[in-house]
Design a protein around this motif. Structure first.
Motif, PDB file in Angstrom:
ATOM      1  N   VAL A  43       0.832  -1.204   0.000  1.00 11.54           N
ATOM      2  CA  VAL A  43       0.000   0.000   0.000  1.00 11.54           C
ATOM      3  C   VAL A  43       0.869   1.257   0.000  1.00 11.54           C
ATOM      4  CG1 VAL A  43      -1.692   1.309   1.348  1.00 11.54           C
ATOM      5  CG2 VAL A  43      -1.921  -1.165   1.147  1.00 11.54           C
ATOM      6  N   THR A  44       1.949   1.241   0.776  1.00  7.86           N
ATOM      7  CA  THR A  44       2.804   2.427   0.916  1.00  7.86           C
ATOM      8  C   THR A  44       3.925   2.469  -0.111  1.00  7.86           C
ATOM      9  OG1 THR A  44       4.175   1.284   2.575  1.00  7.86           O
ATOM     10  CG2 THR A  44       2.334   2.623   3.386  1.00  7.86           C
ATOM     11  N   ARG A  45       3.955   1.472  -0.988  1.00  8.02           N
ATOM     12  CA  ARG A  45       4.963   1.386  -2.048  1.00  8.02           C
ATOM     13  C   ARG A  45       6.389   1.375  -1.503  1.00  8.02           C
ATOM     14  NH1 ARG A  45       2.723   1.592  -7.021  1.00  8.02           N
ATOM     15  NH2 ARG A  45       0.637   2.432  -7.169  1.00  8.02           N
ATOM     16  N   ARG A  46       6.558   0.604  -0.428  1.00  9.38           N
ATOM     17  CA  ARG A  46       7.879   0.367   0.154  1.00  9.38           C
ATOM     18  C   ARG A  46       8.195  -1.106   0.001  1.00  9.38           C
ATOM     19  NH1 ARG A  46       5.475   3.287   4.840  1.00  9.38           N
ATOM     20  NH2 ARG A  46       6.303   5.392   4.791  1.00  9.38           N
ATOM     21  N   SER A  47       9.468  -1.426   0.172  1.00  8.86           N
ATOM     22  CA  SER A  47       9.831  -2.837   0.282  1.00  8.86           C
ATOM     23  C   SER A  47       9.397  -3.311   1.667  1.00  8.86           C
ATOM     24  CB  SER A  47      11.345  -3.005   0.135  1.00  8.86           C
ATOM     25  OG  SER A  47      12.015  -2.407   1.235  1.00  8.86           O
ATOM     26  N   MET A  48       9.342  -4.607   1.858  1.00  6.37           N
ATOM     27  CA  MET A  48       8.990  -5.142   3.166  1.00  6.37           C
ATOM     28  C   MET A  48      10.006  -4.669   4.206  1.00  6.37           C
ATOM     29  SD  MET A  48       8.287  -9.061   4.137  1.00  6.37           S
ATOM     30  CE  MET A  48       8.933  -9.633   5.677  1.00  6.37           C
ATOM     31  N   ALA A  49      11.276  -4.732   3.874  1.00  4.96           N
ATOM     32  CA  ALA A  49      12.322  -4.265   4.793  1.00  4.96           C
ATOM     33  C   ALA A  49      12.164  -2.763   5.055  1.00  4.96           C
ATOM     34  CB  ALA A  49      13.701  -4.559   4.223  1.00  4.96           C
ATOM     35  N   GLY A  50      11.843  -2.020   4.017  1.00  2.85           N
ATOM     36  CA  GLY A  50      11.635  -0.586   4.173  1.00  2.85           C
ATOM     37  C   GLY A  50      10.477  -0.283   5.104  1.00  2.85           C
ATOM     38  N   GLN A  51       9.426  -1.087   5.043  1.00  2.00           N
ATOM     39  CA  GLN A  51       8.274  -0.896   5.924  1.00  2.00           C
ATOM     40  C   GLN A  51       8.647  -1.166   7.368  1.00  2.00           C
ATOM     41  OE1 GLN A  51       5.221   0.343   5.016  1.00  2.00           O
ATOM     42  NE2 GLN A  51       4.910   0.461   7.202  1.00  2.00           N
ATOM     43  N   VAL A  52       9.363  -2.245   7.610  1.00  2.11           N
ATOM     44  CA  VAL A  52       9.789  -2.573   8.977  1.00  2.11           C
ATOM     45  C   VAL A  52      10.725  -1.490   9.508  1.00  2.11           C
ATOM     46  CG1 VAL A  52      11.043  -4.243  10.409  1.00  2.11           C
ATOM     47  CG2 VAL A  52       9.426  -5.051   8.677  1.00  2.11           C
ATOM     48  N   GLU A  53      11.640  -0.994   8.661  1.00  2.90           N
ATOM     49  CA  GLU A  53      12.530   0.091   9.075  1.00  2.90           C
ATOM     50  C   GLU A  53      11.732   1.350   9.408  1.00  2.90           C
ATOM     51  OE1 GLU A  53      15.557   0.781   6.156  1.00  2.90           O
ATOM     52  OE2 GLU A  53      16.501  -1.163   6.515  1.00  2.90           O
ATOM     53  N   GLY A  90       8.676   4.248  15.717  1.00  2.00           N
ATOM     54  CA  GLY A  90       8.620   3.731  17.087  1.00  2.00           C
ATOM     55  C   GLY A  90       9.691   4.336  17.976  1.00  2.00           C
ATOM     56  N   LYS A  91      10.897   4.494  17.441  1.00  2.00           N
ATOM     57  CA  LYS A  91      11.981   5.099  18.208  1.00  2.00           C
ATOM     58  C   LYS A  91      11.654   6.553  18.520  1.00  2.00           C
ATOM     59  CE  LYS A  91      16.955   5.923  18.333  1.00  2.00           C
ATOM     60  NZ  LYS A  91      16.755   7.047  19.198  1.00  2.00           N
ATOM     61  N   ILE A  92      11.157   7.286  17.536  1.00  2.00           N
ATOM     62  CA  ILE A  92      10.776   8.685  17.768  1.00  2.00           C
ATOM     63  C   ILE A  92       9.674   8.752  18.830  1.00  2.00           C
ATOM     64  CG2 ILE A  92       9.686  10.725  16.747  1.00  2.00           C
ATOM     65  CD1 ILE A  92      11.068   9.931  14.080  1.00  2.00           C
ATOM     66  N   LEU A 141       4.094  13.038  22.049  1.00  2.00           N
ATOM     67  CA  LEU A 141       3.692  13.342  20.675  1.00  2.00           C
ATOM     68  C   LEU A 141       2.862  12.203  20.089  1.00  2.00           C
ATOM     69  CD1 LEU A 141       6.994  14.800  19.170  1.00  2.00           C
ATOM     70  CD2 LEU A 141       5.085  16.034  20.225  1.00  2.00           C
ATOM     71  N   SER A 142       1.772  12.564  19.410  1.00  2.00           N
ATOM     72  CA  SER A 142       0.963  11.567  18.715  1.00  2.00           C
ATOM     73  C   SER A 142       1.631  11.213  17.386  1.00  2.00           C
ATOM     74  CB  SER A 142      -0.440  12.120  18.449  1.00  2.00           C
ATOM     75  OG  SER A 142      -0.374  13.191  17.527  1.00  2.00           O
ATOM     76  N   PHE A 143       1.164  10.131  16.782  1.00  2.00           N
ATOM     77  CA  PHE A 143       1.701   9.749  15.478  1.00  2.00           C
ATOM     78  C   PHE A 143       1.504  10.865  14.462  1.00  2.00           C
ATOM     79  CE2 PHE A 143       0.874   8.249  11.178  1.00  2.00           C
ATOM     80  CZ  PHE A 143       2.126   7.745  10.867  1.00  2.00           C
ATOM     81  N   SER A 144       0.322  11.491  14.464  1.00  2.00           N
ATOM     82  CA  SER A 144       0.063  12.526  13.467  1.00  2.00           C
ATOM     83  C   SER A 144       0.996  13.721  13.644  1.00  2.00           C
ATOM     84  CB  SER A 144      -1.399  12.967  13.475  1.00  2.00           C
ATOM     85  OG  SER A 144      -1.741  13.515  14.728  1.00  2.00           O
ATOM     86  N   VAL A 145       1.331  14.072  14.883  1.00  2.00           N
ATOM     87  CA  VAL A 145       2.276  15.168  15.116  1.00  2.00           C
ATOM     88  C   VAL A 145       3.668  14.765  14.633  1.00  2.00           C
ATOM     89  CG1 VAL A 145       3.437  16.538  16.900  1.00  2.00           C
ATOM     90  CG2 VAL A 145       0.968  16.209  16.997  1.00  2.00           C
ATOM     91  N   ILE A 146       4.080  13.547  14.951  1.00  2.00           N
ATOM     92  CA  ILE A 146       5.384  13.054  14.488  1.00  2.00           C
ATOM     93  C   ILE A 146       5.431  13.080  12.966  1.00  2.00           C
ATOM     94  CG2 ILE A 146       6.870  10.995  14.323  1.00  2.00           C
ATOM     95  CD1 ILE A 146       5.871  10.295  17.193  1.00  2.00           C
ATOM     96  N   ASN A 147       4.379  12.592  12.335  1.00  2.00           N
ATOM     97  CA  ASN A 147       4.319  12.555  10.873  1.00  2.00           C
ATOM     98  C   ASN A 147       4.386  13.970  10.281  1.00  2.00           C
ATOM     99  OD1 ASN A 147       3.972  10.831   8.499  1.00  2.00           O
ATOM    100  ND2 ASN A 147       2.074  11.977   8.245  1.00  2.00           N
ATOM    101  N   ASP A 148       3.641  14.912  10.881  1.00  2.00           N
ATOM    102  CA  ASP A 148       3.660  16.295  10.397  1.00  2.00           C
ATOM    103  C   ASP A 148       5.048  16.924  10.539  1.00  2.00           C
ATOM    104  OD1 ASP A 148       0.998  16.148   9.713  1.00  2.00           O
ATOM    105  OD2 ASP A 148       0.281  17.274  11.455  1.00  2.00           O
TER     106      ASP A 148
END
Length: 75
Positions: free
Chosen positions: A21-31, A37-39, A46-53
């Motif tokens: 769906v995200t057009r990444r490799s499987m390894a890229g998705q896990v990374e 997760g580390k952030i 911080l929520s996910f949406s704030v981190i993403n923004d």
């Protein structure tokens, strides 16, 4: 350099599906999940949406799409 790691079959299956769906490799998705997760661990307030923004904004600045903000100026 890459390092082989073992993950559960369930995580691998979810990563494979989400990667399509995200057009990444499987390894890229896990990374990506590990990176987010580390952030999140380092910034539990911080929520996910704030981190993403924040990450999106940083990339936009690198790409020349940012407008400098001067505190105290504006409307």
């Amino acid at each position: 350099m890459s390092t082989a790691i073992k993950i559960s079959d369930d995580i691998a299956k979810e990563a494979r599906i989400t990667a399509k769906v995200t057009r990444r490799s499987m390894a890229g998705q896990v990374e990506y999940w590990a990176y987010i997760g580390k952030i999140a661990e380092d910034n539990p307030d911080l929520s996910f949406s704030v981190i993403n923004d924040i990450l999106l904004g940083r990339e936009q600045l690198k790409g020349g799409l940012g407008i400098p903000y001067s505190f105290g100026e504006g409307d």
